[in-house]
Design a protein around this motif. Sequence first.
Motif, PDB file in Angstrom:
ATOM      1  N   ASP A 142      62.954 113.523  12.760  1.00  0.00           N
ATOM      2  CA  ASP A 142      62.140 112.465  12.147  1.00  0.00           C
ATOM      3  C   ASP A 142      62.141 111.235  13.047  1.00  0.00           C
ATOM      4  N   GLY A 143      61.075 110.458  12.960  1.00  0.00           N
ATOM      5  CA  GLY A 143      61.012 109.213  13.718  1.00  0.00           C
ATOM      6  C   GLY A 143      62.018 108.197  13.195  1.00  0.00           C
ATOM      7  N   GLN A 194      68.567 110.791  11.562  1.00  0.00           N
ATOM      8  CA  GLN A 194      69.350 112.019  11.792  1.00  0.00           C
ATOM      9  C   GLN A 194      70.841 111.712  11.897  1.00  0.00           C
ATOM     10  N   THR A 195      71.132 110.726  12.708  1.00  0.00           N
ATOM     11  CA  THR A 195      72.540 110.433  12.979  1.00  0.00           C
ATOM     12  C   THR A 195      73.068 109.272  12.143  1.00  0.00           C
TER      13      THR A 195
END
Lengths: 599, 142
Positions: free
Chosen positions: A238-239, A466-467
């Motif tokens: 994802d952005g 994500q992170t």
Amino acid sequence: MMAATCNDNIRARIKLLSCMLLPIAIGILVRLYFVQVKYHEEYLQKARARYTTTRVTTGKRGEIYDVNGHLLVSNIPCVTITCAPANLANDSQRRKLAYLLSRRFDRSYEEFYRRLNPERIRRNRDGSLSRVPNLYCMIERNASLAAAAELREAAKKNRLSGALFYEDDYMRTYPKGSMLSNILGYTNVVDDTDVPQLGLEKELNREITASEGRMRYERTRDGIPLNYGLHEYQQSRDGKNIYLTISEPIQAILEEELDVTYAKWRPRTLYAAIADPKTGNILAIGQRPTFNPNIRSTFTPEAARTRIAEDMFEPGSIIKPFTIGKALDWKFVTPDTRIDCDKGVWIYLNKPLRDSHPYDVLTVSGVIQKSSNIGTAKVALLLGESRVYQALTLFGFGRKTNLPFPIEAAGKVLPVKEWDGLSITRFPIGYGVQVTPLQMIRAYCALANGGRMPELRIIDRIEDPQTGTVTVMPHAEPVQLFDRPEAHRQLIEMMMQVTQPGGTAVRAAIPGYEVAGKTGTSRKYIPGHGYASGKYFSSFVGFVPARRPALVMLVTLDEPRGAYYASTVAAPTFQATAARVLRHLNIPPDHPEKSTKHD
Amino acid sequence: MNIQPGKLKNSRKPRAARQGSIGEKLFTVFRFAFIIAAVAGLLNSYIYLNQKITETERAIRSTERELTRTEREIAQLRIHRERLCSRPHINAMIARFHLNLVEPAVGQVSHLALLMPDRTATPLQPAVALRTTAGNGGTRRN
């Protein structure tokens, strides 16, 4: 001689058969060698190409939030519905489906019936026409989840499911409508991809854009993934999410007050911005006309631009405090220095310079309070051209703010060598120089922040979904622009008089609070035609509370109608907005006893 | 068809009489049966496990689909909530229901709490002005 026995015959036949079979066996072995060993990889690749499918998956475009995590831009789940009309058994089913669709989507029964034609005409290579089964027609792009579920249920009930196909999708959406739309920008969809067109959507596209993922798997003839065999999965990403320094409640207050001002004075354009002078964070920013990114019909060339960064204007009197401030700082004048204002008309190099009201002699404080052009020009003459130029450039005029907008004007302050004799009397009063509203906000942040000029910020942090990593955008160290704190304090005292009785912006005063500010009304310069008659820029910039500022706010109206003095059209907008924002921020008043009961 | 080889060896000895006790014979039979059973068992386990794997993978795919569907619904609801929380919508509702609401005066609200259905209050939340979020201009001394 012994006759051949039966066994001998059999033996001969076996030998013969062996001789015949052996080459075949050898041939098979050779072929096996070539198939399984020599060309193994080639055949394997060919086979895989037939039963292996690669699916491209796309992540979601990053979202944009305000500083407190209120959603400003997002992706709404939707469904793209297609149909294979050839799968409809008969005309009755076609009619039934057309009826179901027309009940749910914005097209007529006839339109859907025409689309659901089970045959279509194809032009062959030789130019002839032939009828082929119609296997694809678009029913609805970006249908809502509810509408798709309803249709799915109805189709199932009517045994029409085999003809309809549903593909999960996302559509860029702006839940707050037109709020902050000129800054956020918008995207268009080109080949199923969001293509940014304006604002932060465009400038931060690299961070916001999602990366594609790929899934390779072996499948059955029907396309169902097999449990065994090749299965490669590269996940899409994802952005990144963007968090702005904007505060949604403050932005909402600003937008409401802008709507009121826009309706009342019907200016050609209206700009406003609120910033935190200590950090340079922009808390709210708006312009009129604007547009709603969810409704394409509101897009007009005038509205669909980030004009607050792109447009330049001659600021008029709101630029006066910078020249006078530096004159105080460099000890050319004191607040009590008396300036002869020539009763409203001063001839310099055979050109008259006028004040809006005739004054005889004013102190430097009075020059700011009454916004005297003549007084300011005479102070500038004391400084000299190079120092006036130095004062203006020191406060950032002619230099971009470097906020992340695709287009930003740098403003215009001519270098001293290009000045004519009159420039020194015109530039300090805001004629002949061009600034952007954002530059003016930055310069006033310096005045409000004890003479230290911060760099403006609108991106607070960037989050990787994500992170979970959050990157906070760095704060640049503010630059001290005053050599003497005393001079800065004197300037603030002068600017506070502007909103007090006898000043030009009494209507900007907020009961209970000390407000420092400056009005500016400048005639509009039309390139090629000179200064237009009856067309003005009316501005007010101020900060409150004056001695411990919580916010700096600018309001500029381009060609207001009905009135044009900034004290009449711009100052009330500042007052109404700032009062509400102070209440929202819970900033205690300087003089609680003077604070009137709110309505 | 006679497929008897031409040279029959007359020297072939007659088979020797089977030696060994009945126990040995039974052991051989059991051993054979055990091997067959083991192979069958292994085969059965293999088939059973394969079937289980297929079923589990099907269940995983089904759960994944359900998860995706739920996530999409959550995303939609979140956007809907944001629309409902937007200032224009709130203003429209205030106007629609003729709610003569006014914003609190400065200092009038120090803490905010929500009443739960059982009438207990949620933990006290600092008023918006006292939040120390980075850069919203809200960190002020009172």
